[in-house]
Design an enzyme around this catalytic site. Structure first.
Site, PDB file in Angstrom:
ATOM      1  N   CYS A 145       0.808  -1.221   0.000  1.00 23.99           N
ATOM      2  CA  CYS A 145       0.000   0.000   0.000  1.00 23.99           C
ATOM      3  C   CYS A 145       0.844   1.275   0.000  1.00 23.99           C
ATOM      4  O   CYS A 145       0.462   2.287  -0.576  1.00 23.99           O
ATOM      5  CB  CYS A 145      -0.936   0.030   1.209  1.00 23.99           C
ATOM      6  N   CYS A 165       1.717   3.630  -3.088  1.00 23.22           N
ATOM      7  CA  CYS A 165       0.762   4.628  -3.594  1.00 23.22           C
ATOM      8  C   CYS A 165       0.318   5.619  -2.510  1.00 23.22           C
ATOM      9  O   CYS A 165       0.101   6.786  -2.783  1.00 23.22           O
ATOM     10  CB  CYS A 165      -0.489   3.938  -4.123  1.00 23.22           C
ATOM     11  N   HIS A 166       0.115   5.118  -1.294  1.00 16.31           N
ATOM     12  CA  HIS A 166      -0.472   5.984  -0.261  1.00 16.31           C
ATOM     13  C   HIS A 166       0.568   6.647   0.633  1.00 16.31           C
ATOM     14  O   HIS A 166       0.215   7.475   1.473  1.00 16.31           O
ATOM     15  CB  HIS A 166      -1.458   5.177   0.594  1.00 16.31           C
ATOM     16  N   MET A 194      -7.193   1.730  -7.548  1.00 16.70           N
ATOM     17  CA  MET A 194      -6.946   0.923  -6.347  1.00 16.70           C
ATOM     18  C   MET A 194      -7.113  -0.568  -6.700  1.00 16.70           C
ATOM     19  O   MET A 194      -8.150  -0.970  -7.234  1.00 16.70           O
ATOM     20  CB  MET A 194      -7.964   1.335  -5.278  1.00 16.70           C
ATOM     21  N   HIS A 239       9.730   9.235 -12.721  1.00 17.23           N
ATOM     22  CA  HIS A 239      10.182   7.864 -12.463  1.00 17.23           C
ATOM     23  C   HIS A 239      11.498   7.583 -13.191  1.00 17.23           C
ATOM     24  O   HIS A 239      12.541   7.914 -12.685  1.00 17.23           O
ATOM     25  CB  HIS A 239       9.071   6.880 -12.846  1.00 17.23           C
ATOM     26  N   HIS A 252       6.787   4.279 -19.556  1.00 21.10           N
ATOM     27  CA  HIS A 252       7.842   3.613 -18.778  1.00 21.10           C
ATOM     28  C   HIS A 252       8.981   3.270 -19.734  1.00 21.10           C
ATOM     29  O   HIS A 252       9.018   2.188 -20.325  1.00 21.10           O
ATOM     30  CB  HIS A 252       7.295   2.358 -18.099  1.00 21.10           C
TER      31      HIS A 252
HETATM   32 FE1  DHE Z   1      12.532  -0.598 -11.396  1.00 20.53          FE
HETATM   33  C1  DHE Z   1      14.891   1.240 -13.109  1.00 20.53           C
HETATM   34  C2  DHE Z   1      11.869   2.100  -9.445  1.00 20.53           C
HETATM   35  C3  DHE Z   1       9.886  -2.290 -10.044  1.00 20.53           C
HETATM   36  C4  DHE Z   1      13.571  -3.452 -12.909  1.00 20.53           C
HETATM   37  N1  DHE Z   1      13.228   1.316 -11.317  1.00 20.53           N
HETATM   38  C5  DHE Z   1      14.206   1.885 -12.119  1.00 20.53           C
HETATM   39  C6  DHE Z   1      14.412   3.253 -11.718  1.00 20.53           C
HETATM   40  C7  DHE Z   1      13.563   3.492 -10.667  1.00 20.53           C
HETATM   41  C8  DHE Z   1      12.823   2.280 -10.418  1.00 20.53           C
HETATM   42  C9  DHE Z   1      13.416   4.771  -9.892  1.00 20.53           C
HETATM   43  C10 DHE Z   1      15.368   4.237 -12.351  1.00 20.53           C
HETATM   44  C11 DHE Z   1      16.731   4.147 -11.728  1.00 20.53           C
HETATM   45  C12 DHE Z   1      17.714   5.101 -12.375  1.00 20.53           C
HETATM   46  O1  DHE Z   1      17.728   5.189 -13.613  1.00 20.53           O
HETATM   47  O2  DHE Z   1      18.465   5.770 -11.648  1.00 20.53           O
HETATM   48  N2  DHE Z   1      11.064  -0.147 -10.032  1.00 20.53           N
HETATM   49  C13 DHE Z   1      10.990   1.010  -9.348  1.00 20.53           C
HETATM   50  C14 DHE Z   1       9.849   0.980  -8.466  1.00 20.53           C
HETATM   51  O3  DHE Z   1       9.526   1.852  -7.634  1.00 20.53           O
HETATM   52  C15 DHE Z   1       9.070  -0.234  -8.794  1.00 20.53           C
HETATM   53  C16 DHE Z   1       7.818   0.176  -9.568  1.00 20.53           C
HETATM   54  C17 DHE Z   1       8.563  -1.039  -7.603  1.00 20.53           C
HETATM   55  C18 DHE Z   1       9.563  -1.290  -6.529  1.00 20.53           C
HETATM   56  O4  DHE Z   1       9.150  -1.443  -5.380  1.00 20.53           O
HETATM   57  O5  DHE Z   1      10.766  -1.350  -6.825  1.00 20.53           O
HETATM   58  C19 DHE Z   1      10.061  -0.979  -9.674  1.00 20.53           C
HETATM   59  N3  DHE Z   1      11.822  -2.537 -11.484  1.00 20.53           N
HETATM   60  C20 DHE Z   1      10.746  -3.007 -10.861  1.00 20.53           C
HETATM   61  C21 DHE Z   1      10.550  -4.425 -11.114  1.00 20.53           C
HETATM   62  O6  DHE Z   1       9.618  -5.149 -10.664  1.00 20.53           O
HETATM   63  C22 DHE Z   1      11.596  -4.842 -12.069  1.00 20.53           C
HETATM   64  C23 DHE Z   1      10.946  -5.172 -13.414  1.00 20.53           C
HETATM   65  C24 DHE Z   1      12.383  -6.068 -11.603  1.00 20.53           C
HETATM   66  C25 DHE Z   1      13.271  -5.847 -10.433  1.00 20.53           C
HETATM   67  O7  DHE Z   1      14.459  -6.195 -10.552  1.00 20.53           O
HETATM   68  O8  DHE Z   1      12.814  -5.356  -9.391  1.00 20.53           O
HETATM   69  C26 DHE Z   1      12.418  -3.550 -12.167  1.00 20.53           C
HETATM   70  N4  DHE Z   1      13.957  -1.014 -12.764  1.00 20.53           N
HETATM   71  C27 DHE Z   1      14.242  -2.271 -13.226  1.00 20.53           C
HETATM   72  C28 DHE Z   1      15.363  -2.188 -14.148  1.00 20.53           C
HETATM   73  C29 DHE Z   1      15.733  -0.833 -14.242  1.00 20.53           C
HETATM   74  C30 DHE Z   1      14.835  -0.124 -13.343  1.00 20.53           C
HETATM   75  C31 DHE Z   1      15.956  -3.377 -14.909  1.00 20.53           C
HETATM   76  C32 DHE Z   1      16.838  -0.234 -15.094  1.00 20.53           C
HETATM   77  C33 DHE Z   1      16.451  -0.265 -16.529  1.00 20.53           C
HETATM   78  C34 DHE Z   1      17.464   0.349 -17.444  1.00 20.53           C
HETATM   79  O9  DHE Z   1      17.623  -0.182 -18.544  1.00 20.53           O
HETATM   80  O10 DHE Z   1      18.050   1.377 -17.072  1.00 20.53           O
END
Ligand code: DHE
Length: 582
Positions: free
Chosen positions: A86, A89-90, A127, A366, A408
Site C-alpha cells: 500500500c 501509492c499511499h 486501487m 520515475h 515507462h
Molecule cells: Fe525498477 C529502473 C523504481 C519495479 C527493474 N526502477 C528503475 C528506476 C527506478 C525504479 C526509480 C530508475 C533508476 C535510475 O535510472 O536511476 N522499479 C521502481 C519501483 O519503484 C518499482 C515500480 C517497484 C519497486 O518497489 O521497486 C520498480 N523494477 C521493478 C521491477 O519489478 C523490475 C521489473 C524487476 C526488479 O528487478 O525489481 C524492475 N527497474 C528495473 C530495471 C531498471 C529499473 C531493470 C533499469 C532499466 C534500465 O535499462 O536502465
C-alpha cells in the site's frame, strides 16, 4: 444487489475524492460481474513501489484507545502488508502519493466497513481489488481495515551518523591495482541482477560464461559504471551499495555502504575532469540523496528532498528519489524527485557550498534517459502520462509532453526516424502504444519535443524499450501484460519501415523453459550492438534464463542457463552503460 453495487460505486467515489459517507449496511451480496470487472487491477496499477525492506526497520508505534485493538503480532503483519502493498501509492506516512491520503482523519471518518469493502473491491480509479483478486485473504483485508484506523508507525531517519556507521572499505585505494589484473574484456561484461537471491552475476559477453557471482544488497535495482568503466556500483532495495572493482584479479567488492532503508538509484560523476570522483544514491526512505567519494564510498553529504509539490505547492513529507543520471555538460547530477515533481540539478563542483537548481517539471517522475547527443534528459512522470524534457546544458525545462498511459521507458531508445529525424522512444505500462518524440531542435525544429509518431505494440504492461546505434531493430517488452503469451514474448519493429508493424519473438519459448509465466524483461545490447540479451524471469523456485538473440537475423544465438541464475531481471553492459548508449 443494489447495496452491493453501491459499495462498488462508493469505492470509485472514494478514489476520486473521498466525498462519500459511510454506509454501515454494506454489501452482503456480491456485486455484478460487470462491476467487478471494472474494478479489476490493470497491469500498470500493480507496478508501484513495494517498500518491503521497511517493515523490518524498527518504527515507532502509537497506541491509542478507541480504535480496534491489534496485538503486536497482528500489528506487525498489517504493517508488513501495508509497506509491501500500500505504501507505494499511499505513502509511508499515509499522507498520499499517487493514491489518496489515508490519515486517521480520513479513515476514521470512513469507518471500518467502508475500508474493508474498498480494499476488497478496489476501484476503477486505480486501487487494486486485493480481496476479489485473491491477493489478500478475508482475514487480511479485515486486518488492514483495522490497521488503517491506527496512527501510522513512523520509520526512523537515517542521517550521516547512521550512514557512516554502515560504511566499510574492504580494499583501500592504495592496495588496489593501477591497471587491470585480469584478461577479461571488461567493456563487454554484463552485470545481471539476480533479484531474489541478493546477488549480481558478472557475465562475459563473448563466452556467455558467468565470471563471478557477488553478494550484494537485497534485490539490486540497477548497476551503473564509473566514467572510466573500472568501478561497478550496485544498489539494493535495502539501499546497500556495493562498489565493485573490475580491475582486480576477479571482480571484487572493495567498499560498501547503506544510504537509507529503501532505495532504487545510484550514479557516478561523468563530467570531463570529474570522472570517477563522486557517487550519488537516492532513497525512497528516508526521502534523501547522499553524495559519496567515488573510490571509497565515504559519505560526504546527505540532502533531504522533503518540500513543496510543483503543482499545488503543498508540503510533501516523503518525496522519493527516482532516477538519477550524470550530466555531460556540467559537473552535475540530475536527481528526479517523484512526489514533488522536481528535477534537481545538483552541482558537485563545491559540495560544501552546494548549488542545486530546482526545475519544476511534473509530479511522479520515475525513469528516463538522454537523447542521442547526451544534452537533453527525458523522464517519465508516469502517473501523469507525461514525459518531461530538461536541457542539461542550460539547466531548464524544455517541455512537458503527453505521450500515452503511464510511460515507462527505462532509459528509452534513440534512433533516426526515416521521416522525422532523431527521435527518442518510450513504451507504456497502461496502453499498447509506443511514442516517438523528436529530439533535434537544430535541424528538425518543428518536430522537436513533440510526439511525431505513435506505434501500436503488442499490449500494455511494457517496461523497457531498446535499440542500438548500429541496429535497425526497436525491441519492446511486455512483462507485466496479464496474458502469459504477451508477457513471455517481445515485439520488434524495423526502424526503416515502422508502418509495417512488428514481428513477435517468443523469447520465453526460445529459452526451452516450460514452467512458470516466463516474463521476458529488459533487452540489453552487447558492446558491438550485434546481440540483444533478454531475461526470462520466473519465480525464485523455478528455472529462469537469459536468451541472447542475434540482432541482424532476430534468431536465437544462445541460452544462458545456470542453477545460480536466480530470478535475473536488469542487465547492464559495461560499455553501453558507462557511455549512455541506448
Ligand atoms: Fe525498477 C529502473 C523504481 C519495479 C527493474 N526502477 C528503475 C528506476 C527506478 C525504479 C526509480 C530508475 C533508476 C535510475 O535510472 O536511476 N522499479 C521502481 C519501483 O519503484 C518499482 C515500480 C517497484 C519497486 O518497489 O521497486 C520498480 N523494477 C521493478 C521491477 O519489478 C523490475 C521489473 C524487476 C526488479 O528487478 O525489481 C524492475 N527497474 C528495473 C530495471 C531498471 C529499473 C531493470 C533499469 C532499466 C534500465 O535499462 O536502465
Amino acid at each position: 444487489m443494489r447495496r452491493a453495487l453501491t459499495a462498488v460505486a462508493m469505492a470509485a467515489a472514494f478514489a476520486v475524492g473521498h466525498a462519500m459517507v459511510t454506509d454501515s449496511a454494506f454489501a452482503e451480496t456480491k456485486p455484478s460481474k460487470e462491476a467487478l470487472e471494472k474494478h479489476k487491477t490493470k497491469p500498470g496499477e500493480r507496478y508501484e513501489p513495494s517498500l518491503d525492506v521497511l517493515p523490518g526497520e524498527g518504527s515507532e508505534r502509537v497506541v491509542e484507545e478507541g480504535v480496534p485493538a491489534l496485538d503486536d503480532k497482528q500489528f506487525a503483519r498489517a504493517k508488513q502488508i501495508y509497506f509491501e502493498r500500500c505504501a507505494g501509492c499511499h505513502g509511508v506516512l499515509r499522507k498520499g502519493a499517487t493514491g489518496k491520503a489515508l490519515t486517521t482523519k480520513v479513515t476514521r471518518e470512513l469507518g471500518f466497513e467502508y475500508l474493508r469493502d474498498f480494499v476488497t473491491y478496489g476501484s476503477p480509479a486505480g486501487m487494486p481489488n486485493w480481496g476479489t483478486s485473491g491477493d489478500m485473504t478475508t482475514d487480511d483485508v479485515s486486518l488492514m481495515a483495522k490497521y488503517l484506523l491506527h496512527e501510522p508507525p513512523m520509520p526512523p531517519e537515517f542521517g550521516l551518523k547512521e550512514v557512516k556507521a554502515t560504511w566499510k572499505v574492504h580494499v583501500p585505494v592504495d592496495k588496489r591495482p593501477t591497471k587491470p589484473q585480469n584478461k577479461l574484456d571488461i567493456d563487454n561484461l554484463f552485470s545481471v541482477t539476480l533479484r531474489d537471491s541478493g546477488e549480481v552475476a558478472i557475465i562475459d559477453g563473448a563466452s556467455k560464461k558467468i565470471v563471478k557471482i557477488l553478494k550484494t544488497g537485497y534485490a539490486v535495482h540497477i548497476s551503473r559504471l564509473s566514467a572510466s568503466g573500472r568501478y561497478l556500483f550496485t544498489i539494493g532495495r535495502d539501499a546497500k551499495i556495493n562498489l565493485i572493482d573490475l580491475w582486480m584479479k576477479e571482480p571484487t567488492t572493495v567498499a560498501e555502504i547503506k544510504v537509507g532503508m529503501e532505495a532504487r538509484s545510484v550514479e557516478t560523476s561523468k563530467m570531463k575532469g570529474w570522472e570517477d570522483k563522486y557517487a550519488i544514491a537516492g532513497s525512497y526512505w528516508p526521502p534523501q540523496y547522499v553524495i559519496m567519494d567515488g573510490a571509497t564510498l565515504e559519505p560526504i553529504k546527505v540532502v533531504s528532498t522533503r518540500g513543496m509539490t510543483v503543482d499545488t505547492q503543498e508540503f510533501h513529507p516523503e518525496p522519493r528519489v527516482a532516477s538519477i543520471v550524470a550530466s555531460h555538460y556540467n559537473p552535475e547530477f540530475v536527481v528526479n524527485v517523484k512526489e514533488t515533481g522536481k528535477i534537481l540539478m545538483v552541482n558537485y563542483a563545491d559540495i560544501k557550498n552546494l548549488k542545486v537548481t530546482s526545475i519544476d517539471a511534473e509530479r511522479f517522475l520515475h525513469d528516463g534517459g538522454f537523447d542521442s547527443t547526451g544534452r537533453y534528459f527525458l523522464v517519465a512522470a508516469n502517473a501523469r502520462d507525461t514525459v518531461a524534457v530538461v536541457d542539461t546544458k542550460e539547466d531548464k525545462l524544455v517541455k512537458l509532453i503527453k505521450t500515452g498511459v503511464k510511460p515507462h521507458p527505462g532509459r528509452g531508445a534513440n534512433f533516426v526516424h526515416p521521416k522525422h529525424g532523431p527521435v527518442w522512444a518510450t513504451s507504456h505500462l497502461g496502453d499498447e502504444t509506443i511514442a516517438l518524440i523528436g529530439t533535434d531542435p537544430e535541424k528538425h525544429p518543428k518536430k522537436a519535443w513533440t510526439v511525431v509518431q505513435t506505434l501500436e505494440g503488442q499490449g500494455g504492461g511494457s517496461l523497457f524499450i531498446k535499440t542500438h546505434p548500429k541496429s535497425k531493430n526497436l525491441w519492446v517488452d511486455t512483462p507485466l501484460n496479464p496474458e502469459a503469451e504477451l508477457a513471455s514474448s517481445v515485439a520488434v519493429f524495423n526502424i526503416d519501415d515502422l508502418d509495417k508493424g512488428y514481428e513477435v519473438i517468443p523469447v520465453g519459448e526460445m529459452s526451452g523453459i516450460t514452467e512458470g509465466v516466463r516474463r521476458v524483461v529488459q533487452g540489453e545490447y552487447n558492446k558491438d550492438g550485434t546481440e540483444i540479451w533478454f531475461s526470462v524471469w520466473n519465480a525464485k523456485d523455478q528455472e529462469s534464463a537469459i536468451v541472447v538473440i542475434d540482432d541482424k537475423t532476430r534468431k536465437l544465438k544462445a541460452v544462458i542457463k545456470d542453477k545460480r541464475l536466480v530470478t535475473p531481471t536488469g542487465k547492464f553492459n559495461v560499455y553501453n552503460t558507462k557511455n549512455d548508449v541506448y
